[in-house]
Design a protein around this motif. Sequence first.
Motif, PDB file in Angstrom:
ATOM      1  N   GLU A 226      -7.349  12.094  17.352  1.00  0.00           N
ATOM      2  CA  GLU A 226      -7.643  12.879  16.053  1.00  0.00           C
ATOM      3  C   GLU A 226      -8.767  13.995  16.494  1.00  0.00           C
ATOM      4  O   GLU A 226      -8.613  15.011  15.987  1.00  0.00           O
ATOM      5  N   LEU A 229      -7.356  16.877  18.786  1.00  0.00           N
ATOM      6  CA  LEU A 229      -6.765  17.543  17.711  1.00  0.00           C
ATOM      7  C   LEU A 229      -7.889  18.927  17.220  1.00  0.00           C
ATOM      8  O   LEU A 229      -7.323  20.058  17.444  1.00  0.00           O
ATOM      9  N   THR A 230      -8.696  18.408  16.711  1.00  0.00           N
ATOM     10  CA  THR A 230      -9.657  19.346  16.131  1.00  0.00           C
ATOM     11  C   THR A 230     -10.656  20.364  17.119  1.00  0.00           C
ATOM     12  O   THR A 230     -11.020  21.288  16.808  1.00  0.00           O
ATOM     13  N   GLU A 233      -6.917  22.381  18.456  1.00  0.00           N
ATOM     14  CA  GLU A 233      -5.952  23.338  17.714  1.00  0.00           C
ATOM     15  C   GLU A 233      -6.654  24.649  17.410  1.00  0.00           C
ATOM     16  O   GLU A 233      -7.596  24.933  16.954  1.00  0.00           O
ATOM     17  N   ASP A 296       2.475  15.019  10.325  1.00  0.00           N
ATOM     18  CA  ASP A 296       0.865  15.210  10.310  1.00  0.00           C
ATOM     19  C   ASP A 296       0.661  15.228  11.691  1.00  0.00           C
ATOM     20  O   ASP A 296       1.587  15.588  12.627  1.00  0.00           O
ATOM     21  N   THR A 297      -0.615  15.127  12.149  1.00  0.00           N
ATOM     22  CA  THR A 297      -1.085  14.901  13.487  1.00  0.00           C
ATOM     23  C   THR A 297       0.005  14.812  14.637  1.00  0.00           C
ATOM     24  O   THR A 297       0.759  14.011  14.593  1.00  0.00           O
ATOM     25  N   VAL A 299      -0.548  15.344  19.025  1.00  0.00           N
ATOM     26  CA  VAL A 299      -1.387  15.728  19.857  1.00  0.00           C
ATOM     27  C   VAL A 299      -1.009  14.957  21.088  1.00  0.00           C
ATOM     28  O   VAL A 299      -0.528  13.999  21.232  1.00  0.00           O
TER      29      VAL A 299
END
Length: 373
Positions: A226, A229-230, A233, A296-297, A299
Amino acid sequence: MAWELREAPRATSPDDAAAWAYRGCAEVERQVALADLGDADGVPSALDVVVTMNEIGYQRRRRVVAVADDGDGRHVVGSGLLVVDLRDNPDSAFVQVAVLPAYRRRGIGTALLAWLVAAARDEGRAVLQAEVDVADEPGSDGPGVLTAPTGNGRVRSDVPGVRFALAAGFELALLARRSCLRLPVDDAVLDRWEADARVVAGDDYRLHTWRDDLPRRWHAGYADLEHQLTVDEPNPGLDLEPERWDAERVRVMLARLLRQRKGFVVTAAEHAPSGRLVAATWLEHGMDAPAFSEQDTTVVMPDHRGRRLGLLVKVVNLRAHQAVWPGAERLWTWNNEDNPHMLAINVAMGFRPAGGAALFQARTADVGPARLA
Ligand SMILES: CC(C)(COP(=O)(O)OP(=O)(O)OC[C@H]1O[C@@H](n2cnc3c(N)ncnc32)[C@H](O)[C@@H]1OP(=O)(O)O)[C@@H](O)C(=O)NCCC(=O)NCCS
Protein backbone atom coordinates in the motif's frame (compact mmCIF):
# COMPACT_ATOMS: atom_id res chain seq x y z
CA MET A 1 -36.96 29.44 -0.21
CA ALA A 2 -35.00 29.67 3.05
CA TRP A 3 -31.94 27.53 3.66
CA GLU A 4 -29.22 27.34 6.27
CA LEU A 5 -25.98 25.47 6.87
CA ARG A 6 -25.61 23.06 9.78
CA GLU A 7 -22.58 21.03 10.75
CA ALA A 8 -23.63 17.36 10.69
CA PRO A 9 -23.93 16.08 14.27
CA ARG A 10 -22.00 12.94 15.22
CA ALA A 11 -23.93 9.68 15.04
CA THR A 12 -22.77 6.10 15.42
CA SER A 13 -25.53 4.28 13.53
CA PRO A 14 -27.51 5.22 10.40
CA ASP A 15 -30.67 4.52 12.44
CA ASP A 16 -29.87 7.08 15.17
CA ALA A 17 -32.09 10.16 15.16
CA ALA A 18 -28.88 12.21 15.12
CA ALA A 19 -27.87 10.57 11.84
CA TRP A 20 -30.41 12.68 9.89
CA ALA A 21 -27.57 14.75 8.38
CA TYR A 22 -25.43 11.72 7.45
CA ARG A 23 -28.48 10.12 5.79
CA GLY A 24 -29.15 13.43 4.04
CA CYS A 25 -25.57 13.62 2.70
CA ALA A 26 -25.80 10.08 1.32
CA GLU A 27 -29.12 10.85 -0.36
CA VAL A 28 -27.89 14.13 -1.88
CA GLU A 29 -24.77 12.43 -3.26
CA ARG A 30 -26.88 9.57 -4.66
CA GLN A 31 -29.31 11.91 -6.40
CA VAL A 32 -26.51 14.11 -7.75
CA ALA A 33 -24.72 11.06 -9.19
CA LEU A 34 -27.93 9.75 -10.79
CA ALA A 35 -28.65 13.16 -12.32
CA ASP A 36 -25.12 14.05 -13.45
CA LEU A 37 -23.56 10.65 -14.20
CA GLY A 38 -26.48 8.33 -14.87
CA ASP A 39 -25.66 5.81 -12.14
CA ALA A 40 -24.94 5.87 -8.43
CA ASP A 41 -22.68 2.81 -8.20
CA GLY A 42 -19.97 3.55 -5.67
CA VAL A 43 -21.70 6.48 -3.98
CA PRO A 44 -21.28 6.09 -0.19
CA SER A 45 -24.36 4.72 1.57
CA ALA A 46 -25.60 6.18 4.87
CA LEU A 47 -23.73 3.32 6.58
CA ASP A 48 -20.51 4.23 4.71
CA VAL A 49 -20.91 7.84 5.84
CA VAL A 50 -21.43 6.82 9.47
CA VAL A 51 -18.49 4.40 9.48
CA THR A 52 -16.03 6.74 7.79
CA MET A 53 -17.06 9.70 9.98
CA ASN A 54 -16.28 7.57 13.04
CA GLU A 55 -12.93 6.27 11.80
CA ILE A 56 -10.66 8.80 13.41
CA GLY A 57 -7.22 7.19 13.54
CA TYR A 58 -5.86 8.20 10.13
CA GLN A 59 -8.25 10.86 8.86
CA ARG A 60 -10.50 13.50 10.36
CA ARG A 61 -13.71 14.26 8.50
CA ARG A 62 -16.24 17.01 8.95
CA ARG A 63 -19.53 17.31 7.14
CA VAL A 64 -21.80 20.27 6.65
CA VAL A 65 -25.29 20.22 5.19
CA ALA A 66 -27.56 22.79 3.58
CA VAL A 67 -31.05 22.39 4.98
CA ALA A 68 -33.89 23.99 2.99
CA ASP A 69 -37.41 24.79 4.04
CA ASP A 70 -39.47 25.13 0.89
CA GLY A 71 -42.92 24.86 2.45
CA ASP A 72 -42.75 21.11 2.07
CA GLY A 73 -40.80 20.57 5.31
CA ARG A 74 -37.06 20.80 6.03
CA HIS A 75 -34.71 18.60 4.08
CA VAL A 76 -31.06 18.29 3.18
CA VAL A 77 -30.41 19.75 -0.28
CA GLY A 78 -26.62 20.13 -0.23
CA SER A 79 -23.66 18.49 1.42
CA GLY A 80 -20.05 19.40 2.04
CA LEU A 81 -17.21 17.16 3.16
CA LEU A 82 -13.74 17.99 4.48
CA VAL A 83 -11.15 15.20 4.83
CA VAL A 84 -7.74 15.76 6.39
CA ASP A 85 -5.09 13.07 6.69
CA LEU A 86 -3.66 12.86 10.20
CA ARG A 87 -0.48 10.81 9.60
CA ASP A 88 0.51 11.96 6.10
CA ASN A 89 -0.09 15.03 3.94
CA PRO A 90 -0.10 17.54 6.82
CA ASP A 91 -0.55 20.54 4.50
CA SER A 92 -3.48 19.47 2.37
CA ALA A 93 -7.19 18.83 2.70
CA PHE A 94 -9.78 17.29 0.40
CA VAL A 95 -13.08 19.10 -0.08
CA GLN A 96 -16.26 17.99 -1.79
CA VAL A 97 -19.51 19.86 -2.38
CA ALA A 98 -22.77 18.55 -3.85
CA VAL A 99 -26.08 20.35 -4.35
CA LEU A 100 -29.33 18.79 -5.62
CA PRO A 101 -29.95 19.92 -9.21
CA ALA A 102 -33.21 21.71 -8.34
CA TYR A 103 -31.39 23.88 -5.76
CA ARG A 104 -28.38 24.98 -7.80
CA ARG A 105 -27.29 28.51 -8.78
CA ARG A 106 -28.58 30.05 -5.55
CA GLY A 107 -25.25 30.28 -3.78
CA ILE A 108 -25.63 27.07 -1.74
CA GLY A 109 -22.49 25.47 -3.22
CA THR A 110 -20.52 28.66 -2.54
CA ALA A 111 -21.69 28.76 1.08
CA LEU A 112 -20.83 25.09 1.63
CA LEU A 113 -17.37 25.60 0.13
CA ALA A 114 -16.75 28.72 2.24
CA TRP A 115 -17.57 26.68 5.36
CA LEU A 116 -15.15 23.93 4.27
CA VAL A 117 -12.39 26.45 3.48
CA ALA A 118 -12.74 27.96 6.97
CA ALA A 119 -12.62 24.46 8.47
CA ALA A 120 -9.51 23.62 6.40
CA ARG A 121 -7.86 26.82 7.64
CA ASP A 122 -8.66 25.83 11.22
CA GLU A 123 -6.83 22.56 10.49
CA GLY A 124 -3.83 24.52 9.20
CA ARG A 125 -4.13 23.16 5.66
CA ALA A 126 -2.55 25.36 2.99
CA VAL A 127 -3.63 23.31 -0.03
CA LEU A 128 -7.09 22.12 -1.08
CA GLN A 129 -7.87 19.29 -3.47
CA ALA A 130 -11.28 18.61 -4.99
CA GLU A 131 -12.79 16.14 -7.42
CA VAL A 132 -15.55 16.69 -9.98
CA ASP A 133 -17.10 13.50 -11.32
CA VAL A 134 -18.06 13.62 -15.00
CA ALA A 135 -20.19 11.42 -17.25
CA ASP A 136 -17.70 11.35 -20.11
CA GLU A 137 -14.22 12.43 -21.12
CA PRO A 138 -13.88 14.16 -24.53
CA GLY A 139 -11.48 12.29 -26.80
CA SER A 140 -9.79 15.31 -28.34
CA ASP A 141 -9.06 19.00 -27.78
CA GLY A 142 -11.52 21.55 -29.09
CA PRO A 143 -13.76 24.44 -28.09
CA GLY A 144 -15.32 23.95 -24.67
CA VAL A 145 -12.76 21.30 -23.75
CA LEU A 146 -10.22 21.73 -20.96
CA THR A 147 -7.04 19.66 -21.23
CA ALA A 148 -5.08 18.65 -18.13
CA PRO A 149 -1.64 20.35 -17.89
CA THR A 150 0.03 16.98 -18.53
CA GLY A 151 -1.77 16.76 -21.89
CA ASN A 152 -3.45 13.51 -20.81
CA GLY A 153 -7.14 13.69 -20.06
CA ARG A 154 -9.82 16.21 -20.93
CA VAL A 155 -13.00 17.51 -19.41
CA ARG A 156 -15.88 19.60 -20.75
CA SER A 157 -15.70 23.09 -19.32
CA ASP A 158 -19.50 23.46 -19.15
CA VAL A 159 -19.88 20.75 -16.48
CA PRO A 160 -21.37 22.62 -13.46
CA GLY A 161 -18.74 21.28 -11.06
CA VAL A 162 -15.92 22.35 -13.40
CA ARG A 163 -17.37 25.86 -13.74
CA PHE A 164 -17.82 26.00 -10.00
CA ALA A 165 -14.29 24.84 -9.20
CA LEU A 166 -12.71 27.27 -11.67
CA ALA A 167 -14.87 30.16 -10.43
CA ALA A 168 -13.79 29.36 -6.86
CA GLY A 169 -10.08 29.58 -7.76
CA PHE A 170 -9.12 25.93 -8.32
CA GLU A 171 -6.89 24.78 -11.18
CA LEU A 172 -7.28 21.54 -13.09
CA ALA A 173 -4.47 19.09 -12.24
CA LEU A 174 -5.36 15.77 -13.85
CA LEU A 175 -8.09 13.43 -15.04
CA ALA A 176 -8.89 10.02 -13.62
CA ARG A 177 -10.63 7.67 -16.02
CA ARG A 178 -13.53 5.60 -14.71
CA SER A 179 -13.90 2.27 -16.52
CA CYS A 180 -16.42 -0.53 -16.37
CA LEU A 181 -16.01 -4.23 -17.05
CA ARG A 182 -19.20 -6.16 -17.70
CA LEU A 183 -19.31 -9.37 -15.68
CA PRO A 184 -18.98 -12.28 -15.87
CA VAL A 185 -15.88 -12.65 -18.03
CA ASP A 186 -15.82 -16.00 -19.78
CA ASP A 187 -13.73 -18.58 -17.89
CA ALA A 188 -11.93 -19.61 -21.08
CA VAL A 189 -10.80 -16.00 -21.57
CA LEU A 190 -9.52 -15.81 -17.98
CA ASP A 191 -7.68 -19.12 -18.45
CA ARG A 192 -5.98 -17.83 -21.59
CA TRP A 193 -4.87 -14.55 -19.93
CA GLU A 194 -3.60 -16.42 -16.91
CA ALA A 195 -1.63 -18.90 -19.01
CA ASP A 196 -0.06 -16.07 -21.07
CA ALA A 197 0.88 -14.14 -17.93
CA ARG A 198 2.35 -17.21 -16.20
CA VAL A 199 4.70 -17.83 -19.13
CA VAL A 200 6.25 -14.39 -18.61
CA ALA A 201 6.11 -14.44 -14.78
CA GLY A 202 8.04 -17.71 -14.52
CA ASP A 203 8.19 -20.03 -11.50
CA ASP A 204 9.38 -17.67 -8.77
CA TYR A 205 5.95 -16.50 -7.65
CA ARG A 206 3.43 -18.21 -5.39
CA LEU A 207 -0.10 -16.76 -5.52
CA HIS A 208 -2.37 -16.40 -2.47
CA THR A 209 -6.04 -15.49 -2.64
CA TRP A 210 -7.84 -14.41 0.54
CA ARG A 211 -11.46 -13.50 1.14
CA ASP A 212 -12.78 -10.94 3.66
CA ASP A 213 -9.61 -11.04 5.75
CA LEU A 214 -5.82 -11.12 5.44
CA PRO A 215 -3.81 -13.60 7.52
CA ARG A 216 -1.97 -11.67 10.26
CA ARG A 217 1.45 -12.84 9.12
CA TRP A 218 0.99 -10.92 5.85
CA HIS A 219 -0.25 -7.63 7.31
CA ALA A 220 3.16 -5.94 7.39
CA GLY A 221 4.02 -7.17 3.89
CA TYR A 222 0.71 -5.96 2.57
CA ALA A 223 1.27 -2.57 4.27
CA ASP A 224 4.52 -2.21 2.28
CA LEU A 225 2.54 -2.69 -0.94
CA GLU A 226 0.00 0.00 0.00
CA HIS A 227 2.86 2.37 0.84
CA GLN A 228 4.56 1.64 -2.50
CA LEU A 229 1.36 2.44 -4.36
CA THR A 230 1.31 5.92 -2.86
CA VAL A 231 4.99 6.35 -3.77
CA ASP A 232 4.53 5.32 -7.40
CA GLU A 233 1.01 6.20 -8.48
CA PRO A 234 1.38 9.20 -10.79
CA ASN A 235 -0.56 12.20 -9.43
CA PRO A 236 1.01 15.09 -11.37
CA GLY A 237 -0.18 18.50 -10.23
CA LEU A 238 -1.48 17.27 -6.88
CA ASP A 239 0.64 17.88 -3.76
CA LEU A 240 0.34 14.39 -2.29
CA GLU A 241 3.06 12.70 -0.30
CA PRO A 242 3.54 8.95 0.20
CA GLU A 243 1.40 7.43 2.93
CA ARG A 244 3.00 5.63 5.88
CA TRP A 245 1.55 2.14 6.18
CA ASP A 246 2.15 -0.53 8.79
CA ALA A 247 0.39 -3.67 10.02
CA GLU A 248 -1.81 -1.66 12.39
CA ARG A 249 -3.08 0.50 9.53
CA VAL A 250 -3.99 -2.65 7.60
CA ARG A 251 -5.94 -3.92 10.62
CA VAL A 252 -7.82 -0.63 10.90
CA MET A 253 -8.73 -0.85 7.19
CA LEU A 254 -9.95 -4.45 7.57
CA ALA A 255 -12.11 -3.52 10.58
CA ARG A 256 -13.60 -0.61 8.64
CA LEU A 257 -14.56 -2.81 5.69
CA LEU A 258 -16.29 -5.21 8.07
CA ARG A 259 -18.29 -2.37 9.62
CA GLN A 260 -19.23 -1.12 6.12
CA ARG A 261 -20.52 -4.60 5.24
CA LYS A 262 -18.00 -4.80 2.40
CA GLY A 263 -16.61 -8.14 1.36
CA PHE A 264 -13.41 -8.44 -0.66
CA VAL A 265 -11.12 -10.82 -2.44
CA VAL A 266 -7.42 -10.07 -2.65
CA THR A 267 -4.82 -11.98 -4.64
CA ALA A 268 -1.17 -11.44 -3.75
CA ALA A 269 2.02 -12.75 -5.31
CA GLU A 270 4.73 -13.98 -2.94
CA HIS A 271 8.25 -14.01 -4.34
CA ALA A 272 9.08 -17.56 -3.26
CA PRO A 273 12.90 -17.17 -2.99
CA SER A 274 12.60 -14.20 -0.60
CA GLY A 275 9.20 -14.88 1.01
CA ARG A 276 8.14 -11.26 0.32
CA LEU A 277 4.78 -10.11 -1.03
CA VAL A 278 5.62 -8.31 -4.27
CA ALA A 279 2.24 -7.78 -5.92
CA ALA A 280 -1.42 -7.60 -4.93
CA THR A 281 -4.82 -6.62 -6.19
CA TRP A 282 -8.07 -6.13 -4.41
CA LEU A 283 -11.78 -6.29 -5.37
CA GLU A 284 -14.48 -5.00 -3.02
CA HIS A 285 -18.12 -6.02 -3.01
CA GLY A 286 -20.77 -4.29 -0.90
CA MET A 287 -23.19 -6.76 0.69
CA ASP A 288 -25.98 -4.21 0.36
CA ALA A 289 -25.26 -3.40 -3.33
CA PRO A 290 -24.75 -6.80 -4.99
CA ALA A 291 -24.97 -5.69 -8.65
CA PHE A 292 -21.49 -4.18 -8.79
CA SER A 293 -17.99 -4.42 -7.35
CA GLU A 294 -15.07 -2.04 -7.22
CA GLN A 295 -11.40 -2.46 -7.98
CA ASP A 296 -9.15 -1.18 -5.24
CA THR A 297 -5.36 -1.22 -4.94
CA THR A 298 -3.32 -2.98 -7.62
CA VAL A 299 0.42 -2.74 -7.16
CA VAL A 300 3.61 -4.54 -8.18
CA MET A 301 6.89 -3.82 -6.35
CA PRO A 302 9.40 -1.97 -8.58
CA ASP A 303 11.94 -4.85 -8.76
CA HIS A 304 9.25 -7.20 -10.04
CA ARG A 305 7.61 -5.10 -12.75
CA GLY A 306 7.54 -6.13 -16.39
CA ARG A 307 6.72 -9.78 -15.65
CA ARG A 308 2.96 -9.62 -16.15
CA LEU A 309 2.39 -9.92 -12.40
CA GLY A 310 -0.18 -7.09 -12.52
CA LEU A 311 -2.26 -8.94 -15.08
CA LEU A 312 -1.69 -12.32 -13.39
CA VAL A 313 -2.95 -11.28 -9.94
CA LYS A 314 -5.87 -9.38 -11.47
CA VAL A 315 -7.03 -12.33 -13.56
CA VAL A 316 -6.74 -14.83 -10.71
CA ASN A 317 -8.54 -12.42 -8.41
CA LEU A 318 -11.32 -11.82 -10.91
CA ARG A 319 -11.88 -15.56 -11.21
CA ALA A 320 -12.14 -15.79 -7.40
CA HIS A 321 -14.53 -12.84 -7.39
CA GLN A 322 -16.79 -14.46 -9.98
CA ALA A 323 -16.94 -17.67 -7.93
CA VAL A 324 -17.83 -15.84 -4.71
CA TRP A 325 -20.21 -13.20 -6.11
CA PRO A 326 -21.64 -14.61 -9.36
CA GLY A 327 -24.48 -12.06 -9.32
CA ALA A 328 -22.21 -9.02 -9.82
CA GLU A 329 -22.81 -7.42 -13.24
CA ARG A 330 -20.41 -4.49 -13.26
CA LEU A 331 -16.85 -3.95 -12.08
CA TRP A 332 -15.64 -0.36 -11.74
CA THR A 333 -12.08 0.88 -11.72
CA TRP A 334 -10.40 4.29 -11.59
CA ASN A 335 -7.04 5.11 -13.15
CA ASN A 336 -5.23 8.37 -13.62
CA GLU A 337 -4.81 9.23 -17.28
CA ASP A 338 -1.11 9.61 -16.47
CA ASN A 339 -0.82 5.91 -15.55
CA PRO A 340 -0.43 4.23 -18.98
CA HIS A 341 0.69 0.81 -17.68
CA MET A 342 -2.32 0.27 -15.43
CA LEU A 343 -4.65 1.60 -18.11
CA ALA A 344 -3.15 -0.77 -20.68
CA ILE A 345 -3.77 -3.80 -18.45
CA ASN A 346 -7.35 -2.74 -17.83
CA VAL A 347 -8.07 -2.04 -21.49
CA ALA A 348 -6.63 -5.46 -22.38
CA MET A 349 -8.97 -7.02 -19.81
CA GLY A 350 -12.01 -5.45 -21.47
CA PHE A 351 -12.61 -2.42 -19.23
CA ARG A 352 -14.37 0.32 -21.21
CA PRO A 353 -14.28 4.07 -20.43
CA ALA A 354 -17.32 5.26 -18.46
CA GLY A 355 -16.71 8.83 -17.40
CA GLY A 356 -14.16 9.98 -14.91
CA ALA A 357 -13.13 12.55 -12.39
CA ALA A 358 -11.40 15.88 -12.85
CA LEU A 359 -9.01 16.58 -9.99
CA PHE A 360 -8.46 20.17 -8.97
CA GLN A 361 -6.09 21.88 -6.58
CA ALA A 362 -5.86 25.36 -5.08
CA ARG A 363 -3.96 27.19 -2.36
CA THR A 364 -6.41 27.63 0.51
CA ALA A 365 -5.55 31.33 0.54
CA ASP A 366 -6.67 31.64 -3.09
CA VAL A 367 -10.14 30.24 -2.33
CA GLY A 368 -10.66 32.95 0.22
CA PRO A 369 -13.78 34.87 1.22
CA ALA A 370 -13.17 37.47 -1.51
CA ARG A 371 -13.60 34.89 -4.26
CA LEU A 372 -16.44 33.15 -2.49
CA ALA A 373 -18.40 36.29 -1.54
C1 LIG B 1 -20.86 22.31 -8.35
C2 LIG B 1 -22.11 22.47 -7.49
C3 LIG B 1 -21.77 22.05 -6.07
C4 LIG B 1 -22.47 23.97 -7.48
O1 LIG B 1 -23.54 24.19 -6.56
P1 LIG B 1 -24.41 25.53 -6.66
O2 LIG B 1 -25.20 25.61 -5.41
O3 LIG B 1 -25.10 25.58 -7.95
O4 LIG B 1 -23.24 26.63 -6.62
P2 LIG B 1 -23.41 28.23 -6.59
O5 LIG B 1 -24.81 28.63 -6.84
O6 LIG B 1 -22.82 28.70 -5.31
O7 LIG B 1 -22.49 28.67 -7.83
C5 LIG B 1 -21.29 29.43 -7.64
C6 LIG B 1 -20.66 29.77 -8.97
O8 LIG B 1 -20.16 28.59 -9.63
C7 LIG B 1 -20.33 28.75 -11.07
N1 LIG B 1 -21.31 27.77 -11.55
C8 LIG B 1 -21.93 26.81 -10.82
N2 LIG B 1 -22.73 26.08 -11.63
C9 LIG B 1 -22.60 26.57 -12.88
C10 LIG B 1 -23.20 26.23 -14.14
N3 LIG B 1 -24.08 25.23 -14.24
N4 LIG B 1 -22.82 26.95 -15.22
C11 LIG B 1 -21.97 27.97 -15.11
N5 LIG B 1 -21.40 28.35 -13.95
C12 LIG B 1 -21.71 27.65 -12.84
C13 LIG B 1 -20.85 30.16 -11.27
O9 LIG B 1 -19.73 31.02 -11.35
C14 LIG B 1 -21.61 30.39 -9.97
O10 LIG B 1 -21.78 31.73 -9.66
P3 LIG B 1 -23.05 32.52 -10.30
O11 LIG B 1 -24.27 31.69 -10.09
O12 LIG B 1 -23.06 33.82 -9.54
O13 LIG B 1 -22.74 32.70 -11.75
C15 LIG B 1 -23.28 21.66 -8.07
O14 LIG B 1 -23.43 21.95 -9.44
C16 LIG B 1 -23.10 20.18 -7.92
O15 LIG B 1 -23.52 19.59 -6.91
N6 LIG B 1 -22.44 19.50 -8.91
C17 LIG B 1 -22.10 18.07 -8.78
C18 LIG B 1 -21.02 17.84 -7.71
C19 LIG B 1 -19.74 18.60 -8.03
O16 LIG B 1 -19.25 18.59 -9.15
N7 LIG B 1 -19.17 19.26 -7.00
C20 LIG B 1 -17.99 20.07 -7.15
C21 LIG B 1 -16.80 19.34 -6.65
S1 LIG B 1 -16.19 19.90 -5.13
